[in-house]
Design an enzyme around this catalytic site. Sequence first.
Site, PDB file in Angstrom:
ATOM      1  N   SER A 135      26.051  16.917 -19.781  1.00 23.52           N
ATOM      2  CA  SER A 135      25.370  17.426 -18.684  1.00 23.52           C
ATOM      3  C   SER A 135      24.297  18.763 -18.734  1.00 23.52           C
ATOM      4  O   SER A 135      25.006  19.532 -19.204  1.00 23.52           O
ATOM      5  CB  SER A 135      26.384  17.668 -17.534  1.00 23.52           C
ATOM      6  OG  SER A 135      25.908  18.219 -16.394  1.00 23.52           O
ATOM      7  N   LYS A 161      22.432  14.018 -19.093  1.00 22.90           N
ATOM      8  CA  LYS A 161      22.239  13.924 -17.767  1.00 22.90           C
ATOM      9  C   LYS A 161      21.564  15.079 -17.219  1.00 22.90           C
ATOM     10  O   LYS A 161      22.048  16.221 -17.815  1.00 22.90           O
ATOM     11  CB  LYS A 161      23.815  13.936 -17.220  1.00 22.90           C
ATOM     12  CG  LYS A 161      23.748  14.205 -15.868  1.00 22.90           C
ATOM     13  CD  LYS A 161      25.103  13.946 -15.394  1.00 22.90           C
ATOM     14  CE  LYS A 161      25.952  14.902 -14.377  1.00 22.90           C
ATOM     15  NZ  LYS A 161      27.184  14.628 -13.997  1.00 22.90           N
ATOM     16  N   LYS A 163      20.590  17.755 -14.331  1.00 19.16           N
ATOM     17  CA  LYS A 163      20.983  18.164 -13.124  1.00 19.16           C
ATOM     18  C   LYS A 163      19.488  18.218 -12.392  1.00 19.16           C
ATOM     19  O   LYS A 163      18.670  19.052 -12.800  1.00 19.16           O
ATOM     20  CB  LYS A 163      21.609  19.413 -13.032  1.00 19.16           C
ATOM     21  CG  LYS A 163      22.978  19.455 -13.664  1.00 19.16           C
ATOM     22  CD  LYS A 163      23.961  18.685 -12.602  1.00 19.16           C
ATOM     23  CE  LYS A 163      25.123  18.992 -12.885  1.00 19.16           C
ATOM     24  NZ  LYS A 163      26.268  18.325 -11.951  1.00 19.16           N
ATOM     25  N   ASP A 189      21.523  14.010 -11.871  1.00 21.69           N
ATOM     26  CA  ASP A 189      22.786  14.230 -10.859  1.00 21.69           C
ATOM     27  C   ASP A 189      22.143  15.409  -9.890  1.00 21.69           C
ATOM     28  O   ASP A 189      22.150  16.534 -10.315  1.00 21.69           O
ATOM     29  CB  ASP A 189      23.865  14.628 -11.502  1.00 21.69           C
ATOM     30  CG  ASP A 189      25.170  15.237 -10.620  1.00 21.69           C
ATOM     31  OD1 ASP A 189      24.991  14.885  -9.388  1.00 21.69           O
ATOM     32  OD2 ASP A 189      26.113  15.359 -11.423  1.00 21.69           O
ATOM     33  N   GLU A 214      22.920  10.093  -9.605  1.00 20.45           N
ATOM     34  CA  GLU A 214      24.278  10.497  -9.113  1.00 20.45           C
ATOM     35  C   GLU A 214      24.239  11.589  -7.973  1.00 20.45           C
ATOM     36  O   GLU A 214      23.631  12.346  -7.770  1.00 20.45           O
ATOM     37  CB  GLU A 214      24.995  11.211 -10.392  1.00 20.45           C
ATOM     38  CG  GLU A 214      26.478  11.597  -9.930  1.00 20.45           C
ATOM     39  CD  GLU A 214      27.076  12.447 -11.242  1.00 20.45           C
ATOM     40  OE1 GLU A 214      26.344  12.240 -12.573  1.00 20.45           O
ATOM     41  OE2 GLU A 214      27.986  12.988 -11.012  1.00 20.45           O
ATOM     42  N   ASP A 239      29.658  10.416  -6.888  1.00 18.26           N
ATOM     43  CA  ASP A 239      30.723  11.160  -7.575  1.00 18.26           C
ATOM     44  C   ASP A 239      31.331  11.956  -6.482  1.00 18.26           C
ATOM     45  O   ASP A 239      32.749  11.438  -6.013  1.00 18.26           O
ATOM     46  CB  ASP A 239      29.851  12.211  -8.267  1.00 18.26           C
ATOM     47  CG  ASP A 239      30.659  13.352  -8.700  1.00 18.26           C
ATOM     48  OD1 ASP A 239      31.901  13.412  -8.492  1.00 18.26           O
ATOM     49  OD2 ASP A 239      30.161  14.139  -9.606  1.00 18.26           O
ATOM     50  N   LYS A 263      36.222  11.159 -11.599  1.00 15.72           N
ATOM     51  CA  LYS A 263      37.012  12.395 -12.139  1.00 15.72           C
ATOM     52  C   LYS A 263      38.340  12.632 -11.592  1.00 15.72           C
ATOM     53  O   LYS A 263      38.551  12.471 -10.166  1.00 15.72           O
ATOM     54  CB  LYS A 263      36.192  13.543 -11.319  1.00 15.72           C
ATOM     55  CG  LYS A 263      34.733  13.711 -11.897  1.00 15.72           C
ATOM     56  CD  LYS A 263      34.127  15.067 -11.244  1.00 15.72           C
ATOM     57  CE  LYS A 263      32.563  15.222 -12.011  1.00 15.72           C
ATOM     58  NZ  LYS A 263      31.649  16.092 -10.768  1.00 15.72           N
ATOM     59  N   GLY A 291      33.098  15.065 -15.498  1.00 17.85           N
ATOM     60  CA  GLY A 291      33.503  16.388 -16.148  1.00 17.85           C
ATOM     61  C   GLY A 291      33.609  17.634 -15.116  1.00 17.85           C
ATOM     62  O   GLY A 291      32.571  17.344 -14.185  1.00 17.85           O
TER      63      GLY A 291
HETATM   64  O1  SMG Z   1      32.162  19.174 -17.698  1.00 14.08           O
HETATM   65  O2  SMG Z   1      30.574  18.499 -18.722  1.00 14.08           O
HETATM   66  C1  SMG Z   1      30.996  18.943 -17.550  1.00 14.08           C
HETATM   67  C2  SMG Z   1      30.185  19.153 -16.561  1.00 14.08           C
HETATM   68  C3  SMG Z   1      29.488  17.970 -15.916  1.00 14.08           C
HETATM   69  O3  SMG Z   1      27.852  18.101 -14.458  1.00 14.08           O
HETATM   70  C4  SMG Z   1      29.000  17.946 -14.572  1.00 14.08           C
HETATM   71  N1  SMG Z   1      29.903  18.376 -13.541  1.00 14.08           N
HETATM   72  O4  SMG Z   1      28.852  16.980 -10.232  1.00 14.08           O
HETATM   73  O5  SMG Z   1      29.071  16.080 -12.207  1.00 14.08           O
HETATM   74  C5  SMG Z   1      29.225  16.972 -11.296  1.00 14.08           C
HETATM   75  C6  SMG Z   1      29.401  18.519 -12.187  1.00 14.08           C
HETATM   76  C7  SMG Z   1      30.124  19.235 -11.325  1.00 14.08           C
HETATM   77  C8  SMG Z   1      30.755  20.570 -11.980  1.00 14.08           C
HETATM   78  S1  SMG Z   1      29.303  21.601 -11.848  1.00 14.08           S
HETATM   79  C9  SMG Z   1      29.898  23.043 -12.347  1.00 14.08           C
HETATM   80 MG    MG Z   2      28.190  14.975 -10.329  1.00 17.42          MG
END
Ligand code: SMG
Ligand code: MG
Length: 368
Positions: A135, A161, A163, A189, A214, A239, A263, A291
């Site tokens: 991510s 991925k 953001k 995402d 996402e 998610d 998750k 994650g």
């Molecule tokens: O653990 O690789 C990881 C983070 C992956 O982008 C990620 N998580 O919405 O999927 C999501 C985000 C939530 C946590 S952001 C601090």
């Molecule tokens: Mg997410």
Amino acid sequence: MKIDRVELVRVALPLVSPFRTSFGIETTRDALLVRVLTAEAEGWGECVAMTEPVYSSEYVDGCIDVIRRFFLPVLSAHDDLRASGVAPALAHLHGHRMAKAALEMAVLDAELRAAGRSFATELGGVRDRVACGVSVGIMDTIPELLDAVDGYLAEGYVRIKLKIEPGWDLAPVRAVRERYGDDLMLQVDANTAYTRADTALLGRLDEFGLLLIEQPLDEEDLHGHALLAAAVTTPICLDESVTSARSARDAIEMGACSVVNIKPGRVGGYLEAKEIHDVCVELEVPVWCGGMVETGLGRAANVALASLPGFTLPGDTSSSSRFFAQDITAPLSVDQDGHMTVPTGPGLGVDVLPDVLEDLLVSREWVG
Ligand code: SMG
Ligand code: MG
């Protein structure tokens, strides 16, 4: 098993670089760990809540409070507690899934360590290695983003991925597509940053052949996601909205998503996560493991979960080094071909490094 004592351990892990999402910038992982002692074995759980309620309504101080005040007294009263009994025992206490998940994970770890069985075996894993994605946070500039993606691809990650948020969506996606071509597995995402009014904008992502978008809309806007899914060709993945096997089934059946990010922390634990997996397999919806910037404890368990057969898309199961210079366990690492080996030892199959824990410690208290 009977729970003898429980320790809540709070650690602060500095991130190797700031991680920016549509809801904020993180520079430290404020992680709450739950250590359960029983006569048979010790077990560790990790709570995925963040310091502030910006990803979901839960937050670390709230989790500590609800665990100490309400959950532990219930669980400690059981003379024969199994991990499968944790959720039923706490079912009359609403919500707080991240706090419940941490407790269940610790009890499951203790139970499996005592039995000499791994998380992967217990959950029904069928692979000894899993494909890993990464991510990538929101950046100030496109060149900065491309540098980061370059680095991750060089490390072997098989899926990227990005953001996104309003103002950081089409341009970064276009830039990454132009640089790496159509074969790169790419997804985005939004962490709920858009509204139904953004349908046309999100439809412009269709030309980039993304694996999925996402959680573009509010977590409660399932109908909006269904409308969006009907209006765009990119698959919609949920998610934040998916909090249980029931809500996963509902979302899929109403057309709100055609892919699910699982998750464990968000849904109350690894056992409910497996239920969601089973629902998605039944409904022929691909899943992948999300994650929450977990330490090695949660990371090891996530990799075990991702070894189940329905996890057909690469997860956010990146190396410890993606976020941390120093993890609290031996680091989990992606191979050069973008895969991570599923732990096979008893329980989580990884152990906390006491000296590192001490170095990163914020607080620890016995609560039961
Ligand atoms: O653990 O690789 C990881 C983070 C992956 O982008 C990620 N998580 O919405 O999927 C999501 C985000 C939530 C946590 S952001 C601090
Ligand atoms: Mg997410």
